[in-house]
Scaffold this motif. Structure first.
Motif, PDB file in Angstrom:
ATOM      1  N   ALA A 265       0.808  -1.216   0.000  1.00  0.00           N
ATOM      2  CA  ALA A 265       0.000   0.000   0.000  1.00  0.00           C
ATOM      3  C   ALA A 265       0.842   1.267   0.000  1.00  0.00           C
ATOM      4  O   ALA A 265       0.408   2.309  -0.505  1.00  0.00           O
ATOM      5  N   LEU A 266       2.050   1.202   0.566  1.00  0.00           N
ATOM      6  CA  LEU A 266       2.896   2.394   0.692  1.00  0.00           C
ATOM      7  C   LEU A 266       3.688   2.720  -0.566  1.00  0.00           C
ATOM      8  O   LEU A 266       4.235   3.817  -0.696  1.00  0.00           O
ATOM      9  N   MET A 267       3.779   1.757  -1.513  1.00  0.00           N
ATOM     10  CA  MET A 267       4.615   1.953  -2.704  1.00  0.00           C
ATOM     11  C   MET A 267       3.778   2.246  -3.938  1.00  0.00           C
ATOM     12  O   MET A 267       2.688   1.681  -4.092  1.00  0.00           O
ATOM     13  N   PRO A 268       4.293   3.064  -4.865  1.00  0.00           N
ATOM     14  CA  PRO A 268       3.692   3.154  -6.201  1.00  0.00           C
ATOM     15  C   PRO A 268       4.058   1.894  -6.989  1.00  0.00           C
ATOM     16  O   PRO A 268       4.826   1.052  -6.523  1.00  0.00           O
ATOM     17  N   ASP A 269       3.537   1.781  -8.197  1.00  0.00           N
ATOM     18  CA  ASP A 269       3.790   0.568  -8.985  1.00  0.00           C
ATOM     19  C   ASP A 269       5.272   0.343  -9.262  1.00  0.00           C
ATOM     20  O   ASP A 269       5.729  -0.793  -9.348  1.00  0.00           O
ATOM     21  N   ASP A 270       6.033   1.437  -9.411  1.00  0.00           N
ATOM     22  CA  ASP A 270       7.462   1.287  -9.694  1.00  0.00           C
ATOM     23  C   ASP A 270       8.317   1.428  -8.438  1.00  0.00           C
ATOM     24  O   ASP A 270       9.531   1.619  -8.512  1.00  0.00           O
ATOM     25  N   GLY A 271       7.692   1.336  -7.286  1.00  0.00           N
ATOM     26  CA  GLY A 271       8.429   1.417  -6.030  1.00  0.00           C
ATOM     27  C   GLY A 271       9.231   0.153  -5.756  1.00  0.00           C
ATOM     28  O   GLY A 271       8.964  -0.911  -6.321  1.00  0.00           O
ATOM     29  N   VAL A 272      10.223   0.283  -4.880  1.00  0.00           N
ATOM     30  CA  VAL A 272      11.089  -0.845  -4.512  1.00  0.00           C
ATOM     31  C   VAL A 272      11.261  -0.862  -3.002  1.00  0.00           C
ATOM     32  O   VAL A 272      11.463   0.182  -2.383  1.00  0.00           O
ATOM     33  N   ALA A 273      11.162  -2.049  -2.425  1.00  0.00           N
ATOM     34  CA  ALA A 273      11.425  -2.242  -0.990  1.00  0.00           C
ATOM     35  C   ALA A 273      12.538  -3.262  -0.830  1.00  0.00           C
ATOM     36  O   ALA A 273      12.619  -4.233  -1.592  1.00  0.00           O
ATOM     37  N   VAL A 274      13.410  -3.046   0.161  1.00  0.00           N
ATOM     38  CA  VAL A 274      14.471  -4.002   0.470  1.00  0.00           C
ATOM     39  C   VAL A 274      14.348  -4.393   1.938  1.00  0.00           C
ATOM     40  O   VAL A 274      14.366  -3.535   2.827  1.00  0.00           O
ATOM     41  N   LEU A 275      14.198  -5.676   2.158  1.00  0.00           N
ATOM     42  CA  LEU A 275      14.026  -6.223   3.499  1.00  0.00           C
ATOM     43  C   LEU A 275      15.284  -6.979   3.911  1.00  0.00           C
ATOM     44  O   LEU A 275      15.707  -7.905   3.216  1.00  0.00           O
ATOM     45  N   HIS A 276      15.894  -6.571   5.019  1.00  0.00           N
ATOM     46  CA  HIS A 276      17.070  -7.241   5.593  1.00  0.00           C
ATOM     47  C   HIS A 276      16.600  -7.896   6.885  1.00  0.00           C
ATOM     48  O   HIS A 276      16.175  -7.200   7.808  1.00  0.00           O
ATOM     49  N   SER A 277      16.642  -9.212   6.939  1.00  0.00           N
ATOM     50  CA  SER A 277      16.087  -9.910   8.109  1.00  0.00           C
ATOM     51  C   SER A 277      16.858 -11.186   8.408  1.00  0.00           C
ATOM     52  O   SER A 277      17.432 -11.810   7.515  1.00  0.00           O
ATOM     53  N   ILE A 278      16.812 -11.577   9.663  1.00  0.00           N
ATOM     54  CA  ILE A 278      17.283 -12.906  10.055  1.00  0.00           C
ATOM     55  C   ILE A 278      16.218 -13.919   9.654  1.00  0.00           C
ATOM     56  O   ILE A 278      15.018 -13.659   9.735  1.00  0.00           O
ATOM     57  N   GLY A 279      16.665 -15.078   9.201  1.00  0.00           N
ATOM     58  CA  GLY A 279      15.776 -16.191   8.922  1.00  0.00           C
ATOM     59  C   GLY A 279      16.481 -17.485   9.285  1.00  0.00           C
ATOM     60  O   GLY A 279      17.538 -17.467   9.918  1.00  0.00           O
ATOM     61  N   HIS A 280      15.919 -18.596   8.870  1.00  0.00           N
ATOM     62  CA  HIS A 280      16.629 -19.870   9.082  1.00  0.00           C
ATOM     63  C   HIS A 280      16.297 -20.839   7.960  1.00  0.00           C
ATOM     64  O   HIS A 280      15.265 -20.717   7.289  1.00  0.00           O
ATOM     65  N   MET A 281      17.222 -21.794   7.738  1.00  0.00           N
ATOM     66  CA  MET A 281      17.084 -22.712   6.622  1.00  0.00           C
ATOM     67  C   MET A 281      16.313 -23.974   6.992  1.00  0.00           C
ATOM     68  O   MET A 281      16.134 -24.879   6.176  1.00  0.00           O
ATOM     69  N   SER A 282      15.835 -24.060   8.217  1.00  0.00           N
ATOM     70  CA  SER A 282      15.084 -25.221   8.674  1.00  0.00           C
ATOM     71  C   SER A 282      13.579 -24.928   8.635  1.00  0.00           C
ATOM     72  O   SER A 282      13.170 -23.792   8.406  1.00  0.00           O
ATOM     73  N   PRO A 283      12.743 -25.932   8.859  1.00  0.00           N
ATOM     74  CA  PRO A 283      11.291 -25.721   8.811  1.00  0.00           C
ATOM     75  C   PRO A 283      10.809 -24.743   9.887  1.00  0.00           C
ATOM     76  O   PRO A 283      11.544 -24.417  10.819  1.00  0.00           O
ATOM     77  N   PRO A 284       9.568 -24.259   9.776  1.00  0.00           N
ATOM     78  CA  PRO A 284       9.016 -23.328  10.763  1.00  0.00           C
ATOM     79  C   PRO A 284       9.150 -23.844  12.183  1.00  0.00           C
ATOM     80  O   PRO A 284       9.026 -25.049  12.452  1.00  0.00           O
ATOM     81  N   GLY A 285       9.433 -22.926  13.116  1.00  0.00           N
ATOM     82  CA  GLY A 285       9.604 -23.308  14.515  1.00  0.00           C
ATOM     83  C   GLY A 285       9.255 -22.170  15.434  1.00  0.00           C
ATOM     84  O   GLY A 285       8.296 -21.436  15.198  1.00  0.00           O
ATOM     85  N   MET A 286      10.066 -22.001  16.480  1.00  0.00           N
ATOM     86  CA  MET A 286       9.842 -20.961  17.479  1.00  0.00           C
ATOM     87  C   MET A 286      11.177 -20.402  17.925  1.00  0.00           C
ATOM     88  O   MET A 286      12.202 -21.085  17.845  1.00  0.00           O
ATOM     89  N   ALA A 287      11.158 -19.179  18.427  1.00  0.00           N
ATOM     90  CA  ALA A 287      12.341 -18.644  19.092  1.00  0.00           C
ATOM     91  C   ALA A 287      12.491 -19.361  20.432  1.00  0.00           C
ATOM     92  O   ALA A 287      11.516 -19.868  20.997  1.00  0.00           O
ATOM     93  N   SER A 288      13.707 -19.418  20.940  1.00  0.00           N
ATOM     94  CA  SER A 288      13.925 -20.110  22.203  1.00  0.00           C
ATOM     95  C   SER A 288      13.192 -19.402  23.334  1.00  0.00           C
ATOM     96  O   SER A 288      13.020 -18.175  23.321  1.00  0.00           O
TER      97      SER A 288
END
Length: 413
Positions: A265-288
């Motif tokens: 909703a915040l971007m026009p059609d030619d807008g660009v967003a860059v997301l920098h995030s931690i993730g993991h390569m294993s299946p869905p889980g929980m934080a400790s």
């Protein structure tokens, strides 16, 4: 020491763990080649709690001094041993049952509704700017750095990270940029110093907003860089570019649709967003449980499958994807070294238990990126397939251009 000894026999597949119990008896658990660690337990209740809530109990016991290390062993040695054996711990029958039960409560554990999200952020980020200055780089960037060459300083690697993000944003003069989760403001000020753009940074931390605002004033950027204490869900657009670094981990799986819907909703059609995030390569889980209780309430680093499915539902193109696999381990090692060098100051600010808590956090996080399943990803998003160049060379070209531009700028604030 049953049932702990029963679990340990199954747990230690690599290395050797010597456990001295509360009565002074030594128990040895060993597997294949690996590190050797000797720890002493002085509280008998740990025999049970370490089985039924391993990470929470171990972290609390270290904080309280009822779990300590001897014969030359260190907390780092123990957490390394724990990390390389984590899969065998997860396959232990009791752990499998407990995990299935806990997964039913994920929504409650990751709740980040308006108001509650600010409370969760304040728990961690409003500890005081003086504290974070003790172990972060000079410009207080509290996210994964980008080490282009071996031997680079933390300051150089953090500048590399900002340069990489700026290149992926594809900035042009006159653009409006939104920085979601702006921290202490260095990324927003870097973008405005490099390009003639207007940047709004939003954060839920009062400490961060106040210092970022002062830094922008001191750098002479107040006319183009603004920092506000505001939930991203309350921001109105449009913005030509959106960037978010280290904030997505605080969104929670059950708020992902809300997050990407807002980006769209915040971007026009030619807008660009860059997301920098931690993730993991294993299946869905929980934080400790320990991390959620003491460090990051409501936080969770997603499996990539949890992100892509929601991106698809919000009609967004993933125009670029990059993984930083070991850079955060190196970043955390730098933070840990600086923390230890200033440990006496941490104790003076807070107390010994707090210092032990942060030691446990910094080292365990490093191990998650060094031998565990954690990684960092950069996801570039747009409503249009051709909003970014279709050949990836532009990212490298922009970085080279920015290196030259930096030579004529004063970026130390």
């Amino acid at each position: 020491m049953f049932p702990l000894s029963h679990m340990m026999k199954s747990f230690i597949r690599k290395g050797r763990l010597n456990v001295i119990d509360a009565d002074g008896r030594r128990h040895v658990f060993s597997g294949g080649p690996g590190p050797e660690v000797t720890m002493r337990l002085t509280d008998r209740t740990l025999y049970r709690s370490l089985v039924f809530n391993s990470e929470l109990a171990a972290g609390e016991a270290y904080m309280n001094g009822t779990l300590r290390f001897e014969e030359g062993s260190t907390l780092r040695d123990f957490l390394q041993l724990f990390s390389i054996n984590r899969l065998s711990l997860g396959s232990y029958p009791i752990q499998k049952v407990l995990r299935a039960i806990k997964m039913r409560f994920r929504k409650r554990q990751q709740s980040n509704r308006k108001g509650q999200a600010q409370q969760n952020v304040a728990h961690h980020y409003d500890l005081g700017n003086d504290f974070y200055k003790l172990f972060l780089d000079e410009n207080m960037l509290y996210s994964c750095a980008y080490f282009r060459e071996p031997g680079e300083t933390l300051e150089q690697a953090q500048r590399n990270k900002l340069r990489l993000l700026a290149a992926k944003l594809g900035l042009k003069p006159g653009m409006k940029v939104l920085d979601i989760g702006c921290g202490w403001g260095d990324l927003a000020m870097y973008l405005a110093a490099l390009e003639d753009v207007e940047v709004l940074g939003v954060t839920l931390s009062k400490e961060q907003q106040a210092l970022a605002t002062e830094r922008a004033r001191a750098a002479g950027l107040s006319d183009r860089v603004t920092f506000e204490l505001r939930d991203y869900r309350d921001v109105t657009g449009p913005f030509d570019r959106i960037v978010s670094v280290g904030m997505f981990e605080h969104v929670g799986v059950h708020h992902y649709n809300e997050f990407f819907k807002k980006l769209n909703a915040l971007m026009p059609d030619d807008g660009v967003a860059v997301l920098h995030s931690i993730g993991h390569m294993s299946p869905p889980g929980m934080a400790s449980a320990w991390l959620r209780k003491y460090i990051f309430p409501g936080a969770y680093s997603p499996a990539l499958s949890e992100v892509f499915s929601v991106v698809e539902q919000n009609s967004l193109w993933v125009t670029d994807l990059e993984f930083l696999r070991v850079h955060y381990a190196t970043t955390l090692a730098h933070w840990g070294e600086r923390f230890e060098n200033n440990r006496d100051k941490v104790v003076a600010l807070y107390d010994e238990r707090f210092a032990r808590m942060w030691e446990f956090y910094l080292i365990s996080a490093e191990m998650m990126f060094r031998t565990g399943s954690q990684l960092v990803f950069h996801m570039q998003l747009s409503r249009s397939r051709d909003a970014a160049p279709i050949v990836r060379d532009y990212i490298t070209d922009r970085q080279r251009d920015y290196i030259e531009r930096e030579k004529g700028l004063d970026l130390s604030v």
